[in-house]
Write a protein that holds these residues in place. Structure first.
Motif, PDB file in Angstrom:
ATOM      1  N   THR A  28      34.112  31.490  41.878  1.00 45.63           N
ATOM      2  CA  THR A  28      34.712  31.474  40.548  1.00 45.63           C
ATOM      3  C   THR A  28      33.726  32.095  39.570  1.00 45.63           C
ATOM      4  OG1 THR A  28      33.907  29.234  40.155  1.00 45.63           O
ATOM      5  CG2 THR A  28      36.148  29.440  40.969  1.00 45.63           C
ATOM      6  N   GLN A  29      34.251  32.664  38.520  1.00 44.75           N
ATOM      7  CA  GLN A  29      33.427  33.321  37.514  1.00 44.75           C
ATOM      8  C   GLN A  29      32.345  32.353  37.017  1.00 44.75           C
ATOM      9  OE1 GLN A  29      35.279  34.356  33.722  1.00 44.75           O
ATOM     10  NE2 GLN A  29      34.259  36.330  33.813  1.00 44.75           N
ATOM     11  N   ILE A  49      32.909  37.545  38.271  1.00 45.38           N
ATOM     12  CA  ILE A  49      34.361  37.332  38.269  1.00 45.38           C
ATOM     13  C   ILE A  49      34.740  36.372  39.397  1.00 45.38           C
ATOM     14  CG2 ILE A  49      34.923  39.606  37.273  1.00 45.38           C
ATOM     15  CD1 ILE A  49      35.748  40.467  40.145  1.00 45.38           C
ATOM     16  N   SER A  50      35.969  35.869  39.333  1.00 41.38           N
ATOM     17  CA  SER A  50      36.506  35.011  40.395  1.00 41.38           C
ATOM     18  C   SER A  50      37.158  35.877  41.462  1.00 41.38           C
ATOM     19  CB  SER A  50      37.570  34.066  39.815  1.00 41.38           C
ATOM     20  OG  SER A  50      37.031  33.287  38.776  1.00 41.38           O
ATOM     21  N   PRO A  82      39.403  40.511  43.414  1.00 42.46           N
ATOM     22  CA  PRO A  82      39.575  39.665  42.240  1.00 42.46           C
ATOM     23  C   PRO A  82      40.814  38.774  42.321  1.00 42.46           C
ATOM     24  CG  PRO A  82      39.143  41.928  41.589  1.00 42.46           C
ATOM     25  CD  PRO A  82      39.397  41.931  43.072  1.00 42.46           C
ATOM     26  N   LYS A  84      41.489  36.908  39.492  1.00 44.32           N
ATOM     27  CA  LYS A  84      41.877  36.921  38.074  1.00 44.32           C
ATOM     28  C   LYS A  84      41.463  38.268  37.490  1.00 44.32           C
ATOM     29  CE  LYS A  84      41.271  31.955  37.546  1.00 44.32           C
ATOM     30  NZ  LYS A  84      40.545  30.884  36.850  1.00 44.32           N
ATOM     31  N   SER A  86      42.084  39.906  34.984  1.00 48.33           N
ATOM     32  CA  SER A  86      41.785  39.984  33.548  1.00 48.33           C
ATOM     33  C   SER A  86      40.300  39.741  33.263  1.00 48.33           C
ATOM     34  CB  SER A  86      42.638  38.986  32.773  1.00 48.33           C
ATOM     35  OG  SER A  86      42.351  37.658  33.181  1.00 48.33           O
ATOM     36  N   GLU A  87      39.582  39.066  34.167  1.00 48.92           N
ATOM     37  CA  GLU A  87      38.148  38.833  33.977  1.00 48.92           C
ATOM     38  C   GLU A  87      37.356  40.139  34.000  1.00 48.92           C
ATOM     39  OE1 GLU A  87      37.859  34.352  35.926  1.00 48.92           O
ATOM     40  OE2 GLU A  87      37.185  36.076  37.098  1.00 48.92           O
ATOM     41  N   SER A  90      35.974  41.724  30.704  1.00 51.26           N
ATOM     42  CA  SER A  90      34.804  41.196  30.003  1.00 51.26           C
ATOM     43  C   SER A  90      33.476  41.720  30.558  1.00 51.26           C
ATOM     44  CB  SER A  90      34.809  39.666  30.056  1.00 51.26           C
ATOM     45  OG  SER A  90      34.625  39.219  31.389  1.00 51.26           O
TER      46      SER A  90
END
Length: 107
Positions: A28-29, A49-50, A82, A84, A86-87, A90
């Motif tokens: 996990t991130q 990232i996750s 990945p 997620k 969307s991570e 960032s």
């Protein structure tokens, strides 16, 4: 602007051992997935990232110094699928990360 290899050596020193997980796990991130031991200290490595671990760089077992000498080409640690996406938005690129490290060192 300092090269990332200089930043790694300044902060870590020469890397002498790398611990990486086995493929098939997940992270996990922000969680730790391994460790880097240098002549200065041992540091946990946190996932940016996750995701699911799909590949691990086994070369680091024999040649941990690749993290210093070739961080973007041969010194990678794990490859993730990945969970997620969307991570990813960032994350910093190499130039942004180098600038961030230089600013942190200035404080």
């Amino acid at each position: 602007m300092k090269d990332i290899r200089c930043i790694l050596k300044d902060h870590l020193g020469e890397v002498v051992f790398v611990e990486v997980p086995e493929p098939g796990g997940s992270v996990t991130q922000g969680s730790s997935f391994g460790a880097v031991e240098s002549v200065k200290a041992t540091s946990d490595v946190n996932s940016p990232i996750s995701g699911d671990i799909v590949e691990v760089n086994k070369k680091l077992t024999e040649s941990p110094g690749l993290i210093n000498s070739s961080p973007y080409e041969e010194g990678w640690m794990i490859k993730l699928k990945p969970s997620k996406p969307s991570e990813l938005e960032s994350l910093m690129g190499p130039k942004e990360y180098t600038k961030f490290c230089e600013e942190e060192d200035a404080h």
